[in-house]
Write an enzyme that holds these catalytic residues in place. Sequence first.
Site, PDB file in Angstrom:
ATOM      1  N   HIS A 266       0.830  -1.196   0.000  1.00 37.12           N
ATOM      2  CA  HIS A 266       0.000   0.000   0.000  1.00 37.12           C
ATOM      3  C   HIS A 266       0.879   1.266   0.000  1.00 37.12           C
ATOM      4  O   HIS A 266       0.743   2.135  -0.862  1.00 37.12           O
ATOM      5  CB  HIS A 266      -0.910  -0.023   1.235  1.00 37.12           C
ATOM      6  CG  HIS A 266      -1.834   1.140   1.334  1.00 37.12           C
ATOM      7  ND1 HIS A 266      -3.149   1.071   0.971  1.00 37.12           N
ATOM      8  CD2 HIS A 266      -1.632   2.430   1.736  1.00 37.12           C
ATOM      9  CE1 HIS A 266      -3.725   2.252   1.149  1.00 37.12           C
ATOM     10  NE2 HIS A 266      -2.819   3.098   1.623  1.00 37.12           N
ATOM     11  N   GLU A 267       1.776   1.328   0.949  1.00 40.39           N
ATOM     12  CA  GLU A 267       2.627   2.523   1.064  1.00 40.39           C
ATOM     13  C   GLU A 267       3.569   2.643  -0.133  1.00 40.39           C
ATOM     14  O   GLU A 267       3.887   3.745  -0.570  1.00 40.39           O
ATOM     15  CB  GLU A 267       3.400   2.521   2.394  1.00 40.39           C
ATOM     16  CG  GLU A 267       2.514   2.469   3.655  1.00 40.39           C
ATOM     17  CD  GLU A 267       1.446   3.569   3.731  1.00 40.39           C
ATOM     18  OE1 GLU A 267       1.604   4.615   3.059  1.00 40.39           O
ATOM     19  OE2 GLU A 267       0.449   3.370   4.444  1.00 40.39           O
ATOM     20  N   HIS A 270       1.774   4.443  -2.801  1.00 35.23           N
ATOM     21  CA  HIS A 270       1.862   5.904  -2.599  1.00 35.23           C
ATOM     22  C   HIS A 270       3.244   6.406  -3.030  1.00 35.23           C
ATOM     23  O   HIS A 270       3.367   7.441  -3.694  1.00 35.23           O
ATOM     24  CB  HIS A 270       1.660   6.247  -1.116  1.00 35.23           C
ATOM     25  CG  HIS A 270       0.226   6.209  -0.651  1.00 35.23           C
ATOM     26  ND1 HIS A 270      -0.766   6.959  -1.231  1.00 35.23           N
ATOM     27  CD2 HIS A 270      -0.368   5.529   0.375  1.00 35.23           C
ATOM     28  CE1 HIS A 270      -1.927   6.748  -0.583  1.00 35.23           C
ATOM     29  NE2 HIS A 270      -1.707   5.866   0.384  1.00 35.23           N
ATOM     30  N   GLU A 296      -4.638   7.753  -3.117  1.00 34.07           N
ATOM     31  CA  GLU A 296      -5.048   6.466  -2.549  1.00 34.07           C
ATOM     32  C   GLU A 296      -5.312   5.437  -3.653  1.00 34.07           C
ATOM     33  O   GLU A 296      -5.120   4.238  -3.455  1.00 34.07           O
ATOM     34  CB  GLU A 296      -6.287   6.673  -1.674  1.00 34.07           C
ATOM     35  CG  GLU A 296      -6.734   5.454  -0.896  1.00 34.07           C
ATOM     36  CD  GLU A 296      -5.806   5.095   0.269  1.00 34.07           C
ATOM     37  OE1 GLU A 296      -4.803   5.792   0.487  1.00 34.07           O
ATOM     38  OE2 GLU A 296      -6.098   4.093   0.943  1.00 34.07           O
TER      39      GLU A 296
HETATM   40 ZN    ZN Z   1      -3.150   5.165   1.708  1.00 35.02          ZN
END
Ligand code: ZN
Length: 505
Positions: A266-267, A270, A296
């Site tokens: 997830h990170e 980003h 996101e």
């Molecule tokens: Zn996020």
Amino acid sequence: MRPDHAYQELIRLAREETVLASCSDLLEWDEETFMPRGGLENRAEQMALMAGILHDRGSDPRFGDLLGRVEGSDLVADPESPAAVNVRELRREYERERRLPKALVEESARVATMAAQAWVDAREARDFTPFAPWLERIMALARDEADAVGFAETRYDAMLEDYEPGMTTSRVTALLDGLKRDLVPLVAELTTPASVPAHVLRREFPIDRQKLFGEAVASTLGFDLERGRIDVAHHPFCTTLGPGDIRIAVRWHRRNFALGFFVLLHEVGHGLYDQGLDPAHYGAPMGEAPSLGLHESQSRLWENMVGRSLGFWKQFFPRLKNVFHEALHDISLDTFRQVINRVAPGANRGRADEVSYNLHIVIRTELEQAMLSGDLPVRDLPGAWNEAYRRYLGVTPKDDAEGCLQDGHWSEGMIGYFPTYALGNVYAAQLYDRAEKDLGDLEGAFAEGDFSGLLGWLRDRVHRRGQRWSAAELVERATGSPPTPGPLLASLRRRYGRAAAPAVG
Ligand code: ZN
């Protein structure tokens, strides 16, 4: 002053402001990773002082004067040129900033730092009561902010505008209602049978090896570790301290491999976005993402569309099995895939599966709107929270720590932030569908360890566009239709319907 000179001066000031803001971000990064508890009060002072200085600069009438000299000139005649985009967005930011009283900005920063600690304490005590006065204070500050900056229909519009420019309460409500209607029955339909051995991921996964494996995967996906770092924090996040310095923080769990690994993906999603922004436009709107929701979308795309796919694990499962031989020697790729795609509705957003996740967001969005409008008194939050969980997810949190104290967003003053998570999921599904149509068999490439086709597509269609368009408009231009819940729901049905059944071949 000639328009081109005024423009150069504007960009110089905007860049200086970004550099200054990055110092504030560095303080925040430190607060989340290494700062000892004793540093709290001085850090609150530092943050309030920085917020005040940034506000003074952002609302300096000189900004308005320079903008006025460029607006209407030939320099911005083409509305999609970088100069026109920069001027349009700097005007938008300036108008918001100059309407906010400095005392309100400083007070909000101070309260955010102190309330964040009060939230940690309340959560440890598993009791909402001592945190309630802080949340009341935060809601009052949010109302003052909305009244100061103005809004079209409701104060919540002003909150959304800060995180998802161009998005309105009525559009968000329509999108979330569309998701809610289909997700409540879908979660029940796709809930994974107990025969899938989820416990295998609770075996022993030494943290030093998780870290090495995670870094290797991040770098294969395209995250440049020469221009970024991966550290550890209680609450995972990704922040940009400069074009060559993207900081990821994650949290590993010795006996929960999936929790740490998917947060890392997830990170990294980003981080890939931030590493893909055009460094030539650093400090100006053309070098920044248009919204948190679009940001996101990149994290969720890599975490879920890519990271839970069979193609991805065809590449990485043999390596994973080597690294964690003791834990996984008796597990097949097919079983592993079913385990990481397990649907099991629960009380916790951070640990939610992808199918039930957006219902957690619906609940938070409805409750924060009700608290902001005053329809829901803050002291009644725990009861309203538990009732919503029972109705939408069929679960009841056992106490406030498992219920309304589980997320720190409200304590940091972030009202209007939660819907960006659901918007991100909606955007991600639509973008991934389009990329697959354009590029062909993505999972086949993943199985070969090739993620560059997808990353290149995202760089071109999303990352490099900066703030040229609003997030919703960018999605529409990239995919051919405005954001709707349909593609996400179809993608969940397709992938999770399949995950429940054994793979063929
Ligand atoms: Zn996020």
